[in-house]
Enzyme design. Sequence first.
Site, short mmCIF file in Angstrom:
data_model
loop_
_atom_site.label_atom_id
_atom_site.label_comp_id
_atom_site.label_asym_id
_atom_site.label_seq_id
_atom_site.Cartn_x
_atom_site.Cartn_y
_atom_site.Cartn_z
N GLU A 196 -7.06 -64.61 18.59
CA GLU A 196 -8.49 -64.70 17.80
C GLU A 196 -9.31 -65.56 19.01
O GLU A 196 -9.20 -66.72 19.46
CB GLU A 196 -8.63 -65.47 16.62
CG GLU A 196 -8.03 -66.73 16.50
CD GLU A 196 -8.09 -67.45 15.12
OE1 GLU A 196 -8.94 -67.04 14.39
OE2 GLU A 196 -7.30 -68.08 15.09
N ASP A 217 -26.80 -66.30 27.97
CA ASP A 217 -25.46 -66.25 28.19
C ASP A 217 -25.04 -65.69 29.40
O ASP A 217 -26.08 -64.78 29.96
CB ASP A 217 -24.92 -65.71 26.75
CG ASP A 217 -23.50 -65.98 26.45
OD1 ASP A 217 -22.93 -66.63 27.55
OD2 ASP A 217 -23.18 -65.95 25.36
#
Length: 655
Positions: free
Chosen positions: A440, A237
């Site tokens: 979110e 990542d």
Amino acid sequence: MDYKQRAKELVAQMTLAEKCSQMMHTAPAIERLGVKEYNWWNECLHGVGRSGTATVFPQPIGMAASFNTELMYDVATAISDEARAKYNEYKKFGSTLIYQGLTYWSPNINIFRDPRWGRGHETYGEDPLLTGKMGVAFIKGLQGNDPKHRKVDATIKHYAVHSGPEGERHSFNAVVSDKDLRETYLWAFKYCIENADPSAVMGSYNRINGEPACASKTYLKEMLYGTFGFDGYVVSDCGAICDIDKYHKVTQTPMESAALAVNNGCILNCGDAYKWLKAAVAAGMVSEETITKAVEKLFEARFRLGMFDDDCVYDQIPYDVVECDKHRALNRRMAQESVVLLKNDGILPLKNPKAIAVIGPNADDKSVLLGNYEGTPSRYATILRGIQDATDAKIYYARGCHIYSDEIHSWQEQPLREAIIAAQKSDVVIMCMGLNPSMEGEEGDAYNGADSGDKKDIELPASQKRLLEEIIKVGKPIVFLNVSGSCINLTRADEACNAVLQVFYPGAEGGNAVADILFGKVSPSGKLPVTFYRSTEDLPDFRDYSMENRTYKYFKGKPLYPFGHGLSYTKFSITDVSFDSQKASLTITNEGDYDGSEVIKVFARDRNNSRLNCRLVGFQKVFLKRGEAMRVQVDMCQDVMELFDDTSDIEFFIK
């Protein structure tokens, strides 16, 4: 000549510095060898992302609600067609930039263990089997079925044990038992690798039981490559290798972090940590042979994608497929199947009302269609627009409130009274409430910086609660649409409203799909891929990665709407059911007044511990015209069955 051999011969001509440069996601050109500059970072979570116009399908949590793996395969095929079409044009510039290539960092197959995690709407929900099967369909659709070349590379992420808290992800140590690893956190990764052969795996930011996920000997070298038999490449990542020394404190320097990651199988770095690899070789921390083998694997992938060939069948995909009519129709169907009808007292489908109030902050908000990691639709339908286009009834629209702010200054718009007026003048009220992707999401993407994209609780914002109570007082029938990527406490809506629907983030055709359901053009068929709890108090500590009291498999309370729940406008009966260890056989009949689809869900549990050891072992979606009956066999996933300690004492049932 096979791709492994071609890669080996090409890499043999590179210097150490050239090889190391190819292990970063911004791989430079090596002109003397005919290697073009290439950026490995591309996104297609639910459509080609961040690359201009594209068909934007529902967010993955919505597509999971379809429980339709065949439809998911078709969606992924459409996405990869558009990805190839874009690449075919971009490469004419002589290179491809970020979001213009063929190596896609999707799907996200993490388990949505806690509704407070901001990125949960990127996933396929809380169940490993549903996640695995939807993931397999998506991977196969992306990668294509040509025997010579891959259409695009699919990357399953984030490996592993990653589902918040977002604000601590760069230093967080997920402590998890072997049982939870095997049954929950690693299950879908293993299943996808064995059944879909994904090209790549992305490592996560966190540690797993003390080991950095992107540099773990246990979870990368031994488990992923060894036990699971993964034969692709692992990418970190973005920035995760730098975290190993900076935040995890497992190593002392960036050079040590880079060496540790490469030695344990993370061969592509999103970021710049691998600029230290040449020095790491000189220091004896990593061998040049290890570097060589890593680069060979990366070029094997590029050869397999046809980047060095002129006979790739996918090079013929034209740009006209991008957001074509066929893909927009497919998008609308997936959006229809992603909507979940949670409650209906008979008000739906709407029966020719003369006046409709459409109220709420999500009614005309484009962002709630698109979710995150999104593309840009050139045509789209908000919920308000979809309703307006579907009926001749008089539409009264009012925003009603700010989506989350409860503070309105005296000089600002006062939207509540307009909403009350709209409700008073209507025959029925459609309330469009919930969250949006700014509330979110991933760390850095969302407005709620204090929680880095996560949610503190599962409550509707106070501004919306007040709006709902004022509209209830008007006394008109209410259809409540909750638009969110996660579970929200809907107990008040369930008590006071005539119908409740969960819409998730439904894609560019979302408004049209919602209207199709509201007015009965199609019967709803979505099922919840997550449990809808009654209160935040139902949830364990967010930072605790034990599955105890989490998800439908282990929750000890009574949910408001259970996993797999979803109503229809028609009525299905299931008879003549029989089970064996391989399949369930049954007859399903549509006894109602509408054509429709039903999801047959087969569960298994220990007779001696039925409450806490229940697992989805198979599912199948079937379409039946009204009055039609069908004999169906649902295969039971043997990989799930193997999780039971004693398969001789299992009880099966259908929901």
